[in-house]
Enzyme design. Structure first.
Site, PDB file in Angstrom:
ATOM      1  N   THR A 138      -1.498  64.905  59.173  1.00  0.00           N
ATOM      2  CA  THR A 138      -0.694  63.952  59.948  1.00  0.00           C
ATOM      3  C   THR A 138      -1.353  63.617  61.281  1.00  0.00           C
ATOM      4  O   THR A 138      -1.401  62.455  61.673  1.00  0.00           O
ATOM      5  CB  THR A 138       0.721  64.497  60.224  1.00  0.00           C
ATOM      6  OG1 THR A 138       0.611  65.826  60.742  1.00  0.00           O
ATOM      7  CG2 THR A 138       1.547  64.541  58.981  1.00  0.00           C
ATOM      8  N   THR A 139      -1.881  64.641  61.946  1.00  0.00           N
ATOM      9  CA  THR A 139      -2.502  64.394  63.249  1.00  0.00           C
ATOM     10  C   THR A 139      -3.709  63.468  63.080  1.00  0.00           C
ATOM     11  O   THR A 139      -3.868  62.488  63.815  1.00  0.00           O
ATOM     12  CB  THR A 139      -2.935  65.724  63.890  1.00  0.00           C
ATOM     13  OG1 THR A 139      -1.912  66.683  63.688  1.00  0.00           O
ATOM     14  CG2 THR A 139      -3.192  65.572  65.363  1.00  0.00           C
ATOM     15  N   ASP A 191       2.854  72.926  55.086  1.00  0.00           N
ATOM     16  CA  ASP A 191       1.548  72.261  54.954  1.00  0.00           C
ATOM     17  C   ASP A 191       0.702  72.957  53.894  1.00  0.00           C
ATOM     18  O   ASP A 191       0.075  72.307  53.059  1.00  0.00           O
ATOM     19  CB  ASP A 191       0.791  72.278  56.291  1.00  0.00           C
ATOM     20  CG  ASP A 191       1.325  71.222  57.258  1.00  0.00           C
ATOM     21  OD1 ASP A 191       2.488  70.811  57.074  1.00  0.00           O
ATOM     22  OD2 ASP A 191       0.593  70.817  58.176  1.00  0.00           O
ATOM     23  N   ASP A 219       2.042  70.785  65.082  1.00  0.00           N
ATOM     24  CA  ASP A 219       2.113  69.936  63.915  1.00  0.00           C
ATOM     25  C   ASP A 219       2.360  68.491  64.327  1.00  0.00           C
ATOM     26  O   ASP A 219       3.346  68.180  65.002  1.00  0.00           O
ATOM     27  CB  ASP A 219       3.257  70.435  63.026  1.00  0.00           C
ATOM     28  CG  ASP A 219       3.317  69.683  61.719  1.00  0.00           C
ATOM     29  OD1 ASP A 219       2.365  69.798  60.945  1.00  0.00           O
ATOM     30  OD2 ASP A 219       4.307  68.971  61.480  1.00  0.00           O
TER      31      ASP A 219
HETATM   32  N1  LIG Z   1     -12.897  76.098  61.578  1.00  0.00           N
HETATM   33  C1  LIG Z   1     -12.854  74.784  61.703  1.00  0.00           C
HETATM   34  N2  LIG Z   1     -13.811  74.130  62.354  1.00  0.00           N
HETATM   35  C2  LIG Z   1     -13.761  72.807  62.508  1.00  0.00           C
HETATM   36  N3  LIG Z   1     -12.797  72.030  62.043  1.00  0.00           N
HETATM   37  C3  LIG Z   1     -11.813  72.612  61.358  1.00  0.00           C
HETATM   38  C4  LIG Z   1     -11.785  74.023  61.161  1.00  0.00           C
HETATM   39  N4  LIG Z   1     -10.654  74.295  60.455  1.00  0.00           N
HETATM   40  C5  LIG Z   1     -10.024  73.110  60.238  1.00  0.00           C
HETATM   41  N5  LIG Z   1     -10.712  72.098  60.782  1.00  0.00           N
HETATM   42  C6  LIG Z   1     -10.386  70.673  60.788  1.00  0.00           C
HETATM   43  O1  LIG Z   1      -9.211  70.440  61.545  1.00  0.00           O
HETATM   44  C7  LIG Z   1      -8.589  69.242  61.086  1.00  0.00           C
HETATM   45  C8  LIG Z   1      -7.146  69.471  60.810  1.00  0.00           C
HETATM   46  O2  LIG Z   1      -6.483  69.844  61.976  1.00  0.00           O
HETATM   47  P1  LIG Z   1      -4.895  69.851  62.056  1.00  0.00           P
HETATM   48  O3  LIG Z   1      -4.541  70.272  63.425  1.00  0.00           O
HETATM   49  O4  LIG Z   1      -4.348  70.640  60.916  1.00  0.00           O
HETATM   50  O5  LIG Z   1      -4.515  68.334  61.915  1.00  0.00           O
HETATM   51  P2  LIG Z   1      -3.890  67.528  60.700  1.00  0.00           P
HETATM   52  O6  LIG Z   1      -2.477  67.340  61.100  1.00  0.00           O
HETATM   53  O7  LIG Z   1      -4.643  66.250  60.707  1.00  0.00           O
HETATM   54  O8  LIG Z   1      -4.050  68.330  59.464  1.00  0.00           O
HETATM   55  C9  LIG Z   1      -9.316  68.844  59.819  1.00  0.00           C
HETATM   56  O9  LIG Z   1     -10.193  67.788  60.098  1.00  0.00           O
HETATM   57  C10 LIG Z   1     -10.072  70.099  59.450  1.00  0.00           C
HETATM   58  O10 LIG Z   1     -11.245  69.833  58.712  1.00  0.00           O
HETATM   59 MG   LIG Z   2      -3.516  70.315  59.075  1.00  0.00          MG
END
Ligand SMILES: Nc1ncnc2c1ncn2[C@@H]1O[C@H](COP(=O)(O)OP(=O)(O)O)[C@@H](O)[C@H]1O
Ligand SMILES: [Mg+2]
Length: 563
Positions: free
Chosen positions: A101-102, A397, A68
């Site tokens: 957040t990331t 989240d 996270d």
């Molecule tokens: N199966 C998937 N394939 C590609 N991208 C994905 C998939 N599932 C989620 N994402 C993407 O991953 C990103 C979120 O990653 P995450 O590690 O939760 O970071 P954040 O803290 O920004 O939410 C988003 O851009 C989302 O669209």
């Molecule tokens: Mg996320």
């Protein structure tokens, strides 16, 4: 540079205290941007379902394992003021949207790093800031245009979005199960206010107890208190519970003053104790008269009073937390009374069942089966404390994502599809922007594309190929073309059910742009002598367990040594 002297009529005037440091212009900008870039770099590899996890070790040796963004930055002992601003980005994003957040930190880092290239080509920061402002506005408009409305009559899309947010977490294996609970919990506590619905994640109480597996995590339509029933003689279970919520002590008030009673005859003691008993009996009689068979007390309760209530088969819980009392009131429909004299039948809350159960090694009290509860509990179970802690963060989240959608029922597909759409729109938009601001709009587009390349990189795919394919397909009008990292292919993300709330994506743009602009505006860093103390305590940033964070070394001593 370090003293800040001004020459006035041959006499140097010292404005700053001795030992103060100052850096300005390019030098200050470079220091700040480098620091912020390093922070962004440290969370990059955590983005998306294929992102890596981080193990963070604090000064006490406690470890946290997480993917996270906000938690990573929170746990890092960051000292550099500009780097801290990126930590703030993660906080803002978390508070406003709860997810993303990331992404926000990565984009902010890219905006700064690209801006630096322009600054080196003599584009003034204020021009870049203005270009960024225009670009952000255009990007937000593009998001609004492509977003799809969601019908809240079905919880389908809520579930898909919650599952997506869990998909990038350590607990992803259980995402369907946990996302379903998050949706049900949030829907239970959401309320219609006029034409919109409101929901508050604070109305979902999250309790965790080590033991069992994540699949034993459960949703309770009521409140679980991490408390046991005060006396073993009381029943362990009461059905059709009528609950008195009391914010007063059920004890004889101790006098404030040191009062002395001279007892001359044994009868006097008896009379004294009789009087005490009488007062306590009156108190408990009042409680019983209300019809309550469960008492949750925020303060203490005398042994004798416990005994009286126990005889009438009443369950008593004492010293409940204020926040729990409030949640209980919301869940059971009861009212917290601050004086026993005021307690009446209409103040009592209701639950189908109140029961003490052994969970793991502890006893907890379940107050469940509340009618239309406006506060519910998620009880997280998991094999280790680290697992339940990460599950709690992930569920947070998911709850936020569901809340976002309930409050603004609009959705976009993920996997960098919206970022690619925004980037495309910005490149077209740049053509009509005159002057150097145009360059800033272009690099804003590049920064957005970093989400696609980062997702690809983290999945071991070739970012250059993926980016090229994405650009082509978006140009052809495939709005939801994104990189699906589990299959490793570019595809229509709406077909594979990767959805995210529009409000999360919008907040990412806002948070990232604000932070980048704020850092770019600084051209003078003045730090008082105090800051010259060694910036990191032993075992802080440097040895903080973030192995592999190349470049972090520069942070400890502040880039350029200007502080
Ligand atoms: N199966 C998937 N394939 C590609 N991208 C994905 C998939 N599932 C989620 N994402 C993407 O991953 C990103 C979120 O990653 P995450 O590690 O939760 O970071 P954040 O803290 O920004 O939410 C988003 O851009 C989302 O669209
Ligand atoms: Mg996320």
């Amino acid at each position: 540079m370090s003293s800040f002297p001004t020459q006035a009529a041959g006499v140097p005037v010292l404005v700053l205290r001795e030992g103060s440091n100052r850096s300005r212009g390019r030098e200050a900008q470079h220091g700040n941007i480098t620091a912020a870039k390093v922070v962004a770099q440290s969370v990059r590899s955590a983005l998306g379902p294929k992102g890596m996890d981080k193990m963070l070790v604090d000064n006490f040796g406690d470890t946290t394992i997480t993917s996270d963004g906000r938690t990573i930055l929170d746990e890092m002992d960051i000292q550099h003021p500009a780097a801290k601003m990126l930590v703030e980005v993660a906080k803002t994003q978390d508070n406003e949207a709860g997810d993303g957040t990331t992404s926000a930190v990565i984009i902010a880092g890219e905006l700064l790093s690209k801006a630096e290239e322009l600054i080196e080509k003599n584009v003034h920061p204020t021009v870049i800031i203005e270009g960024y402002r225009k670009a952000a506005a255009k990007a937000l408009k593009t998001l609004d245009k492509i977003a799809l409305p969601v019908d809240l009559k079905s919880s389908d899309f809520l579930k898909k979005a919650a599952t997506t947010s869990m998909g990038s977490k350590i607990v992803a294996e259980y995402k369907d199960y946990l996302a379903d609970l998050a949706v049900k919990a949030m829907l239970a506590v959401s309320e219609k206010e006029g034409r919109v619905r409101k929901a508050d994640v604070d109305d979902v109480k999250v309790e965790k107890k080590t033991g069992g597996s994540l699949l034993d995590t459960s949703l309770i339509y009521g409140i679980v208190l991490d408390k046991e029933i005060v006396q073993s003689g009381m029943p362990k279970r009461v059905e059709k519970a009528k609950i008195a919520l009391i914010d007063a002590s059920i004890e004889i008030e101790k006098t404030e003053l040191d009062a002395k009673i001279n007892i001359e005859k044994p009868e006097m003691i008896e009379a004294f104790l009789d009087e005490e008993e009488k007062i306590l009996r009156e108190m408990t009689d009042k409680i019983l008269a209300s019809g309550a068979n469960v008492v949750v007390c925020q303060k203490g309760i005398d042994d004798m009073a416990q005994h009286f209530l126990s005889r009438k088969k009443v369950i008593v819980i004492r010293r409940a937390k204020k926040s729990d009392m409030e949640k209980l009131a919301k869940a059971s429909g009861g009212k917290i009374v601050s004086s026993i004299d005021d307690l009446s039948a209409s103040d009592l809350g209701y639950a189908d069942l109140v029961e003490e159960r052994k969970i793991g090694d502890d006893k907890m009290t379940f107050i469940e089966g509340c009618k239309n509860p406006k506060s519910v509990t998620l009880l997280i179970r998991g094999a280790t404390q680290r697992m339940t802690a990460e599950a709690e963060r992930s569920i947070h989240d998911a709850l936020c994502v569901v809340r976002d959608l309930i409050q603004e029922p609009k959705i976009v597909a993920g996997g960098s599809a919206p970022e690619m759409e925004m980037a495309g729109a910005l490149r077209k938009y740049a053509e009509i922007i005159p002057g150097r601001e145009q360059l800033a709009v272009r690099i804003f587009a590049d920064a957005l594309e970093s989400i696609a390349t980062t997702l690809a990189e983290n999945a071991g795919l070739d970012p250059v190929d993926i980016l090229a394919e994405l650009r082509t397909r978006h140009e052809k009008g495939e709005t939801w073309a994104g990189v699906e990292v589990l299959s490793g292919k570019v595809q229509d993300m709406s077909k594979v059910n990767i959805f995210e709330p529009l409000s999360v994506k919008k907040q990412i743009i806002k948070s990232a742009n604000e932070a980048a602009s704020m850092i770019l505006k600084i051209d003078d860093v003045i730090s008082s002598g105090k800051m010259n103390a060694p910036p990191t305590p032993p075992g802080g940033m440097g040895g903080g367990g973030m192995g592999g964070m190349g470049g972090m070394g520069g942070m400890g001593g502040y880039p350029g040594g200007e502080f």
